[in-house]
Design an enzyme around this catalytic site. Structure first.
Site: not given
Length: 582
Positions: A307, A336, A363, A412, A439
């Site tokens: 991030q 994720y 992932e 996420d 997001c």
């Protein structure tokens, strides 16, 4: 992506507040400017004398500094010099930097309330007050003016006059580069490193990439700065691997700041706007930089996701962790998962409370999985954390098909949101809690409807201001399923059996799964393998009798998968060729 009426209204208000007054250009040049021009011409003539490499380099550096100074000067003249940012009007980034932070938060809150109105009405809840940097909307007193919170900074490069290497931000709505002398929202020193890279490239005659002609070498640079540490990582993106004066260039970049621990070269020769290519190598220093979040340490490699605003990331993750309501023996799936940050922070928080859980991270980016496994080891969680490089949708579909156990699901996804197939499989798995970090609230709102239709209730939705002075908002949704029709057996699987390191005398679960897939075309879960090993008395880890679990509640392995696993056991010598029992 369509904007709501409230979002359009908020965006117009933010842009209007951000506009600065433009100064008039002077019609005449000052005498000092003319003198400087004359001196520069003399210096250029001197640099052209044969046999003087030192003079050539010195002239190149002087020309470079002058060009950057001129670009920065012209950028400052574009707006009101009293503005908090000299290029705010030209740059498309912080459209609301001049707007009071309280008004920014209020505009974002209104947009989120309108976006989630139907969901909130359906569930009988309200959107939580937005969590800003150091303040929650509604708090009394003076609100801060956030600065220096972006710990990742980047620049494109483009060729300029006389071999100059231009860098900065793309002007709003164009691919024209605006020079950036400094950026008030980036971590201190980050922009100076990026500008320094351009100067060193000029000095060593490394040409910038021309995206129209597809010529040149230097395309982008990315600087990532630690928040809890002082470490810095620089990634240079080039159109090809070989560069003139390569080692001297890498060492010069490393010397731009004493806190730089890694200089990486990423090769991206493909056309398009994607910054990173598939090949990355460490050109100088360590393989990773290190940072900390919520008491956990994380190694971050050049291409792994991490991030940009770590202060708000801690707040975002803590909201998700609180919503997980982890209990002893839970299986937490972190979809994720990137470098494993959310799941590992959750597992560490549970461990600190004396709660033991099993973490499963999925992932697609292999580099992220490598980092996640390293980070599990860094934080003493290798015995309870398992990470797989796989597409999240593919994995969860297989998990649902195999009736695997997931008590808590953490999501996420990227800006596009999750997929209908993933959400359908998530509902089929019936985890007790789902936390969904987004997001892009627009795609999250769409996905939440499917989860509610699949039997979940929305407990809360909390906006978080990850990027002040923009119209961007992130959100955390917490969902619960009151009743679950599934019963599970908890199987303790060691990290070595999962292929996560350590000495392995027997085949790992991954090796067994790969054998079954290759020879039988079937995907089998680790739970089926563990259950069958227990049934045959191989490395006994679990007893249904001791758990007082009736036969009808035990996980049922389909006959064809059972035979495939037994074949793998025979192949690896766990049982005899004619054995089905041991």
């Amino acid at each position: 992506m369509a904007e709501s009426r409230a979002e359009r209204k908020a965006r117009r208000a933010l842009i209007e507040a951000a506009e600065g007054s433009e100064e008039k250009k002077s019609s005449q040049k000052s005498k000092s400017s003319q003198d400087a021009k004359g001196k520069s011409a003399k210096g250029k003539a001197k640099a052209k004398r044969p046999g003087s490499r030192r003079n050539e380099d010195k002239a190149s550096q002087t020309r470079s500094k002058r060009l950057h100074k001129d670009l920065a000067s012209s950028a400052r003249k574009a707006v009101d010099p009293k503005s908090p940012c000299s290029i705010m009007k030209a740059c498309g980034g912080c459209t609301a930097l001049n707007r009071p932070y309280k008004k920014q938060l209020a505009a974002k809150q209104a947009a989120m309330e309108e976006l989630f109105a139907s969901l909130c009405e359906r569930e009988g809840i309200a959107v939580d007050p937005i969590r800003g940097m150091g303040v929650t909307l509604g708090d009394p007193g003076k609100y801060p003016a956030p600065r220096g919170f972006r710990h990742k900074a980047a620049t494109p490069f483009a060729p300029g006059k006389e071999g100059a290497v231009r860098c900065g931000f793309f002007e709003r709505g164009t691919h024209k580069i605006v020079a950036v002398p400094e950026c008030p929202v980036e971590a201190p020193g980050a922009r100076q490193i990026l500008n320094g890279i351009a100067r060193e490239a000029e000095r060593l005659h490394i040409p910038a990439f021309n995206e129209d002609k597809h010529l040149g070498l230097l395309r982008y640079a990315v600087v990532r700065c630690g928040w809890r540490t002082d470490q810095i990582m620089v990634t240079l993106v080039t159109a090809q691997r070989d560069l003139p004066h390569a080692q001297e260039f890498f060492e010069a970049v490393a010397a731009l700041d004493p806190h730089i621990v890694t200089v990486a070269q990423n090769i991206n020769g493909r056309p398009g706007n994607a910054i990173l290519g598939e090949e990355t190598r460490i050109a100088y220093g360590a393989e990773c930089m290190r940072d900390q979040l919520l008491g956990c340490e994380f190694d971050i490699s050049p291409t792994a996701f991490y991030q940009t605003n770590p202060q708000q990331t801690e707040l975002l993750y803590q909201l998700a962790i609180d919503g997980m309501d982890l209990r002893q023996g839970d299986v937490l799936m972190d979809a994720y998962c990137g470098s494993g940050t959310i799941g590992l922070c959750a597992a560490k928080a549970a461990q600190d409370k004396g709660i033991g859980i099993m973490l499963l991270g999925v992932e697609r980016n292999h580099a992220g999985i490598v980092d996640a496994r390293r980070n599990a080891e860094l934080n003493g969680l290798t015995r309870s954390a398992w990470f797989m490089a796989d597409d999240a949708t593919d994995y969860i579909l297989d998990a649902a098909d195999n009736n695997e156990r997931v008590d808590v699901l953490s999501i996420d996804p990227p800006r596009a949101g999750s997929t209908p197939e993933f959400l359908e499989a998530a509902c089929a798995l019936k985890p007790r809690r789902i936390t969904y970090i987004s997001c892009n609230p627009v795609t999250q709102e769409r996905d939440l409807h499917q989860l509610l239709d699949g039997g979940y209730r929305l407990l809360k939705i909390t906006p978080v201001d990850m990027f002040p002075h923009t119209d961007h908002t992130e959100t955390v949704a917490v969902l619960t399923r009151e009743k679950s029709v599934k019963s599970y057996a908890y199987v303790n699987i060691s990290p070595s059996e999962l292929g996560m390191g350590g000495k392995v005398k027997e085949p790992t679960y991954k090796q067994i799964q790969e054998y079954v897939l290759k020879n039988h075309g079937l995907k089998v879960s680790s739970l089926y393998i563990a259950n069958l090993k227990d049934e045959l008395g191989l490395d006994k880890q679990f007893s249904y009798e001791e758990a007082e679990m009736s036969a009808e509640k035990r996980p049922k392995c389909p006959p064809e998968k059972r035979e495939a696993i037994l074949d793998a056991f025979r192949h690896f010598g766990l049982i005899g060729e004619d054995e089905t029992e041991k």
